[in-house]
Structure formats: structure tokens, C-alpha cells
Design a protein around this motif. Structure first.
Motif, PDB file in Angstrom:
ATOM      1  N   LEU A 286      18.944 -99.998  19.646  1.00 45.95           N
ATOM      2  CA  LEU A 286      19.382-101.367  19.922  1.00 45.95           C
ATOM      3  C   LEU A 286      19.235-102.240  18.684  1.00 45.95           C
ATOM      4  O   LEU A 286      20.110-103.057  18.383  1.00 45.95           O
ATOM      5  CB  LEU A 286      18.584-101.956  21.089  1.00 45.95           C
ATOM      6  CG  LEU A 286      18.837-101.321  22.455  1.00 45.95           C
ATOM      7  CD1 LEU A 286      17.814-101.829  23.463  1.00 45.95           C
ATOM      8  CD2 LEU A 286      20.253-101.591  22.933  1.00 45.95           C
ATOM      9  N   ALA A 287      18.132-102.062  17.960  1.00 49.56           N
ATOM     10  CA  ALA A 287      17.918-102.841  16.732  1.00 49.56           C
ATOM     11  C   ALA A 287      19.000-102.552  15.692  1.00 49.56           C
ATOM     12  O   ALA A 287      19.321-103.405  14.872  1.00 49.56           O
ATOM     13  CB  ALA A 287      16.533-102.540  16.160  1.00 49.56           C
ATOM     14  N   LEU A 288      19.565-101.341  15.763  1.00 50.36           N
ATOM     15  CA  LEU A 288      20.640-100.946  14.834  1.00 50.36           C
ATOM     16  C   LEU A 288      22.030-101.218  15.406  1.00 50.36           C
ATOM     17  O   LEU A 288      23.030-100.839  14.820  1.00 50.36           O
ATOM     18  CB  LEU A 288      20.500 -99.458  14.495  1.00 50.36           C
ATOM     19  CG  LEU A 288      19.247 -99.082  13.704  1.00 50.36           C
ATOM     20  CD1 LEU A 288      19.126 -97.559  13.608  1.00 50.36           C
ATOM     21  CD2 LEU A 288      19.259 -99.720  12.326  1.00 50.36           C
ATOM     22  N   GLY A 289      22.080-101.852  16.584  1.00 52.38           N
ATOM     23  CA  GLY A 289      23.359-102.194  17.189  1.00 52.38           C
ATOM     24  C   GLY A 289      24.006-101.064  17.960  1.00 52.38           C
ATOM     25  O   GLY A 289      25.224-101.022  18.082  1.00 52.38           O
TER      26      GLY A 289
ATOM     27  N   ASN B 289      12.209-105.559  14.296  1.00 52.03           N
ATOM     28  CA  ASN B 289      13.086-104.661  15.045  1.00 52.03           C
ATOM     29  C   ASN B 289      13.194-105.067  16.508  1.00 52.03           C
ATOM     30  O   ASN B 289      14.265-104.953  17.111  1.00 52.03           O
ATOM     31  CB  ASN B 289      12.600-103.216  14.928  1.00 52.03           C
ATOM     32  CG  ASN B 289      12.867-102.655  13.555  1.00 52.03           C
ATOM     33  OD1 ASN B 289      13.896-102.923  12.948  1.00 52.03           O
ATOM     34  ND2 ASN B 289      11.930-101.883  13.041  1.00 52.03           N
ATOM     35  N   LEU B 290      12.110-105.554  17.080  1.00 48.80           N
ATOM     36  CA  LEU B 290      12.150-106.003  18.467  1.00 48.80           C
ATOM     37  C   LEU B 290      13.060-107.221  18.619  1.00 48.80           C
ATOM     38  O   LEU B 290      13.828-107.315  19.577  1.00 48.80           O
ATOM     39  CB  LEU B 290      10.741-106.313  18.960  1.00 48.80           C
ATOM     40  CG  LEU B 290      10.578-106.528  20.450  1.00 48.80           C
ATOM     41  CD1 LEU B 290      11.140-105.360  21.251  1.00 48.80           C
ATOM     42  CD2 LEU B 290       9.112-106.725  20.798  1.00 48.80           C
TER      43      LEU B 290
ATOM     44  N   SER C 263      18.085-109.254  20.729  1.00 57.97           N
ATOM     45  CA  SER C 263      19.329-109.994  20.499  1.00 57.97           C
ATOM     46  C   SER C 263      20.546-109.142  20.851  1.00 57.97           C
ATOM     47  O   SER C 263      21.455-109.598  21.563  1.00 57.97           O
ATOM     48  CB  SER C 263      19.391-110.445  19.039  1.00 57.97           C
ATOM     49  OG  SER C 263      20.613-111.088  18.774  1.00 57.97           O
ATOM     50  N   PHE C 264      20.573-107.895  20.359  1.00 53.75           N
ATOM     51  CA  PHE C 264      21.718-107.018  20.643  1.00 53.75           C
ATOM     52  C   PHE C 264      21.824-106.745  22.136  1.00 53.75           C
ATOM     53  O   PHE C 264      22.906-106.785  22.708  1.00 53.75           O
ATOM     54  CB  PHE C 264      21.597-105.713  19.868  1.00 53.75           C
ATOM     55  CG  PHE C 264      22.728-104.751  20.139  1.00 53.75           C
ATOM     56  CD1 PHE C 264      23.950-104.932  19.527  1.00 53.75           C
ATOM     57  CD2 PHE C 264      22.573-103.696  21.023  1.00 53.75           C
ATOM     58  CE1 PHE C 264      25.013-104.072  19.787  1.00 53.75           C
ATOM     59  CE2 PHE C 264      23.616-102.829  21.288  1.00 53.75           C
ATOM     60  CZ  PHE C 264      24.850-103.029  20.666  1.00 53.75           C
ATOM     61  N   TYR C 265      20.698-106.450  22.780  1.00 62.71           N
ATOM     62  CA  TYR C 265      20.701-106.139  24.216  1.00 62.71           C
ATOM     63  C   TYR C 265      21.210-107.333  25.025  1.00 62.71           C
ATOM     64  O   TYR C 265      22.062-107.165  25.895  1.00 62.71           O
ATOM     65  CB  TYR C 265      19.291-105.755  24.662  1.00 62.71           C
ATOM     66  CG  TYR C 265      19.203-105.381  26.120  1.00 62.71           C
ATOM     67  CD1 TYR C 265      19.601-104.129  26.565  1.00 62.71           C
ATOM     68  CD2 TYR C 265      18.719-106.293  27.053  1.00 62.71           C
ATOM     69  CE1 TYR C 265      19.535-103.789  27.897  1.00 62.71           C
ATOM     70  CE2 TYR C 265      18.646-105.963  28.397  1.00 62.71           C
ATOM     71  CZ  TYR C 265      19.044-104.709  28.815  1.00 62.71           C
ATOM     72  OH  TYR C 265      18.969-104.391  30.147  1.00 62.71           O
ATOM     73  N   ASN C 266      20.708-108.522  24.716  1.00 64.58           N
ATOM     74  CA  ASN C 266      21.134-109.714  25.462  1.00 64.58           C
ATOM     75  C   ASN C 266      22.601-110.043  25.242  1.00 64.58           C
ATOM     76  O   ASN C 266      23.271-110.526  26.163  1.00 64.58           O
ATOM     77  CB  ASN C 266      20.253-110.917  25.099  1.00 64.58           C
ATOM     78  CG  ASN C 266      18.852-110.773  25.638  1.00 64.58           C
ATOM     79  OD1 ASN C 266      18.608-110.069  26.625  1.00 64.58           O
ATOM     80  ND2 ASN C 266      17.907-111.447  25.007  1.00 64.58           N
ATOM     81  N   ASP C 267      23.112-109.778  24.058  1.00 65.20           N
ATOM     82  CA  ASP C 267      24.512-110.075  23.749  1.00 65.20           C
ATOM     83  C   ASP C 267      25.482-109.027  24.298  1.00 65.20           C
ATOM     84  O   ASP C 267      26.685-109.270  24.350  1.00 65.20           O
ATOM     85  CB  ASP C 267      24.725-110.171  22.230  1.00 65.20           C
ATOM     86  CG  ASP C 267      24.079-111.418  21.634  1.00 65.20           C
ATOM     87  OD1 ASP C 267      23.707-112.336  22.394  1.00 65.20           O
ATOM     88  OD2 ASP C 267      23.920-111.455  20.394  1.00 65.20           O
ATOM     89  N   ASN C 268      24.965-107.858  24.689  1.00 66.67           N
ATOM     90  CA  ASN C 268      25.850-106.742  25.076  1.00 66.67           C
ATOM     91  C   ASN C 268      25.538-106.179  26.454  1.00 66.67           C
ATOM     92  O   ASN C 268      25.714-104.991  26.684  1.00 66.67           O
ATOM     93  CB  ASN C 268      25.756-105.646  24.027  1.00 66.67           C
ATOM     94  CG  ASN C 268      26.339-106.081  22.712  1.00 66.67           C
ATOM     95  OD1 ASN C 268      27.547-106.089  22.541  1.00 66.67           O
ATOM     96  ND2 ASN C 268      25.480-106.490  21.798  1.00 66.67           N
TER      97      ASN C 268
END
Length: 86
Positions: free
Chosen positions: A35-38, A74-75, A80-85
Motif C-alpha cells: 500500500l505504501a508503494l501504491g 510508510n504507514l 493515504s493510498f488505502y483511503n484514496d482507493n
């Protein structure tokens, strides 16, 4: 004779039940480093780490090692990625 058959049956049941004990982590058990890497990477959470009392899952030991080099950064990226996707 019954005792001989009960011991292997019990051992087999114990072996299979341990798989059900795998942790349940944040982000629907997705790899936190992924997730941290998108990337969305599903895991069984057999490799996990605790941060702030929460369980975070990783796809493999290398992902966990990489994540732990900067857990806060990283968290934040993972969150951020998880909430946006979702």
C-alpha cells in the motif's frame, strides 16, 4: 487400538486448526508495504507486525523489513493510498 487412532487424528486436527489462527490486520489484510508503494497486495497475514497496538500484514519478510526501516513514513503513505482507493 482406539488410542492409536485418536492421537494422529488429534494431531491432524491441531495442525489444520493453526492455519485459522493467522492474524487479522489493518487494511483488510493487504500488505502494508505494498500500500505504501501504491499497490494492493492481498495477504493471509501470516507475516505481520504490531505498531501502536495494531496488526499490520505483509506479503513477505522482505516487505516487512523494508517497511520497518521507516514505519511512520510508510504507514502514512499506506494510509493515504488505502483511503484514496477504497
Amino acid at each position: 487400538m482406539k488410542t492409536i487412532y485418536l492421537v494422529p487424528a488429534f494431531a491432524g486436527a491441531l495442525l489444520f486448526s493453526t492455519a485459522a489462527i493467522a492474524a487479522t490486520g489493518e487494511y483488510d489484510n493487504m500488505c502494508t508495504m505494498g500500500l505504501a508503494l501504491g499497490k494492493k497486495v492481498d495477504t493471509d497475514c501470516s507475516i505481520s507486525g504490531m505498531i501502536g497496538g495494531k496488526t499490520y500484514c505483509f506479503g513477505n519478510q522482505d516487505a516487512k523489513t523494508m517497511f520497518m526501516k521507516d514505519p511512520e513514513g510508510n504507514l502514512a503513505k499506506a494510509r493515504s493510498f488505502y483511503n484514496d482507493n477504497q
